[in-house]
Design a protein around this motif. Structure first.
Motif, PDB file in Angstrom:
ATOM      1  N   CYS A 170     -13.417 -21.130   0.491  1.00  0.00           N
ATOM      2  CA  CYS A 170     -12.815 -22.182   0.620  1.00  0.00           C
ATOM      3  C   CYS A 170     -11.438 -21.924   1.767  1.00  0.00           C
ATOM      4  O   CYS A 170     -11.232 -20.928   1.837  1.00  0.00           O
ATOM      5  N   VAL A 187     -20.413 -15.860  -3.082  1.00  0.00           N
ATOM      6  CA  VAL A 187     -19.434 -17.245  -3.067  1.00  0.00           C
ATOM      7  C   VAL A 187     -18.542 -17.220  -4.108  1.00  0.00           C
ATOM      8  O   VAL A 187     -18.684 -16.602  -5.097  1.00  0.00           O
ATOM      9  N   PRO A 224     -15.649 -19.807  -4.630  1.00  0.00           N
ATOM     10  CA  PRO A 224     -14.890 -21.357  -4.076  1.00  0.00           C
ATOM     11  C   PRO A 224     -13.568 -21.496  -4.813  1.00  0.00           C
ATOM     12  O   PRO A 224     -13.279 -22.478  -5.212  1.00  0.00           O
ATOM     13  N   VAL A 249     -19.264 -17.453   1.332  1.00  0.00           N
ATOM     14  CA  VAL A 249     -18.875 -18.597   1.139  1.00  0.00           C
ATOM     15  C   VAL A 249     -17.585 -18.817   0.449  1.00  0.00           C
ATOM     16  O   VAL A 249     -17.520 -18.255  -0.746  1.00  0.00           O
ATOM     17  N   LEU A 270     -19.500 -27.536  -0.624  1.00  0.00           N
ATOM     18  CA  LEU A 270     -19.859 -26.117  -1.290  1.00  0.00           C
ATOM     19  C   LEU A 270     -21.273 -26.189  -1.379  1.00  0.00           C
ATOM     20  O   LEU A 270     -21.951 -25.059  -0.925  1.00  0.00           O
ATOM     21  N   LEU A 304     -18.768 -24.474  -8.987  1.00  0.00           N
ATOM     22  CA  LEU A 304     -20.117 -23.834  -8.664  1.00  0.00           C
ATOM     23  C   LEU A 304     -21.076 -24.007 -10.009  1.00  0.00           C
ATOM     24  O   LEU A 304     -22.148 -23.996  -9.631  1.00  0.00           O
ATOM     25  N   ARG A 339     -17.235 -30.422  -3.922  1.00  0.00           N
ATOM     26  CA  ARG A 339     -18.649 -29.804  -4.378  1.00  0.00           C
ATOM     27  C   ARG A 339     -19.578 -30.261  -3.190  1.00  0.00           C
ATOM     28  O   ARG A 339     -20.551 -29.388  -3.129  1.00  0.00           O
TER      29      ARG A 339
END
Length: 335
Positions: free
Chosen positions: A260, A235, A237, A258, A286, A165, A283
């Protein structure tokens, strides 16, 4: 029985059993439930005095890829980690029933420990929460300039994907002048370089810190609720989550997500329904997902509303309680 239980963990579990026995002098104890983490239920299980339910979440063995402090020390692996992993497997194999917080964590654990949990012993019950959003409203309408605020909540460590991020944040804020990032969570954890991820970012991008990319460290629950209420996109991730309660927290505030596509996360975040799922460690994916939501207010509203409905239908505290009670009743019928 010849079990090699680390003394620190045995002492903790034995204290747990002593307290259960004390309570049992005054009222009947029907079932003991404990997490697989720290093998808390090992002493009650070995005592044979109570049916034991073990709840599955991320285990020590599953966390090892992000624990170089353990895997890099052969003596620690031999004297502590390997015996504890063996006890995790024993606890999972021998408990009266298993409560998994997601299908994903059940699959991961069975594969990692090379065990098969019989269907009649395995129960899946997603986590639930009381409604934090009830009576709490965003105060962002009082802000002078419109902005799109992206919120991250979690420990600032590799497993949570904070490195990914922070690598894409500068490009996003450069391309979208209205976007700000808000990073909440323990930021004192050193990375493999020795510095924290926050320190690395502040050294490299001092001009962004405190304005476009904001770090808050650990905050109290009331402040956390306000962060959820005020953000536009949530988010996280993570490279692995056994469930992902942070997504539920954001969903109850009606925020698009958001995350994974790994572990238990897809059971919480519905791709292109309540948010967007991307491959872990990517990346590019994302960044594309965040830019899609930044660029489309209608989509943010659509996903956020769907997330709020899903929270109400599947992730309330009352629903979780009902699922747990059903499991306990089934265990008692067999004992």
């Amino acid at each position: 029985m010849g079990l090699n239980i680390p003394q620190s963990h045995w002492d903790q579990s034995r204290s747990f059993l002593d307290e259960i026995d004390r309570i049992a002098l005054h009222r009947q104890i029907d079932i003991v439930e404990g997490p697989v983490w720290n093998i808390l239920g090992i002493a009650p299980l070995l005592s044979g005095r109570y049916p034991v339910v073990t709840s599955l979440m991320t285990t020590l063995k599953l966390s090892l890829p992000s624990r170089p402090d353990l895997t890099g020390n052969p003596e620690t692996m031999s004297t502590f980690v390997n015996p504890l992993v063996a006890m995790e497997k024993f606890l999972i194999s021998e408990s009266d029933a298993i409560l998994a917080i997601s299908q994903g964590i059940a699959r991961e654990i069975q594969a990692a420990y090379d065990i098969q949990i019989r269907r009649e012993r395995l129960h899946v019950s997603h986590l639930g929460m009381p409604d934090w959003a009830s009576g709490l409203h965003s105060i962002r309408e009082h802000h002078a300039a419109p902005s799109i605020d992206i919120l991250f909540v979690g420990r600032l460590e590799k497993r949570k994907g904070i490195d990914l991020l922070l690598e894409i944040a500068p490009a996003i804020v450069q391309h979208f002048p209205q976007v700000n990032f808000h990073i909440v969570g323990d930021d004192s954890i050193p990375s493999a370089k020795g510095r924290t991820y926050r320190q690395d970012f502040e050294l490299k991008y001092p001009q962004l810190c405190g304005s476009r990319v904001n770090f808050y460290g650990k905050i109290d629950e009331r402040s956390l609720r306000n962060r959820y209420a005020d953000c536009d996109i949530f988010v996280a991730p993570s490279r692995f989550e056994s469930f992902g309660l942070i997504y539920v927290e954001a969903m109850m505030f009606g925020k698009p997500l958001v995350g994974c596509d790994v572990g238990g996360i897809p059971e919480v975040v519905d791709h292109e329904v309540t948010g967007l799922l991307v491959p872990p460690d990517s990346r590019d994916h994302l960044q594309a997902a965040l830019e899609t939501l930044v660029s489309n207010a209608d989509l943010r509203q659509q996903y956020g509303s769907a997330g709020r409905r899903k929270y109400e239908q599947r992730f309330s505290d009352s629903r979780m309680a009902d699922c747990s009670v059903g499991l306990y009743q089934s265990v008692l019928m067999k004992n």
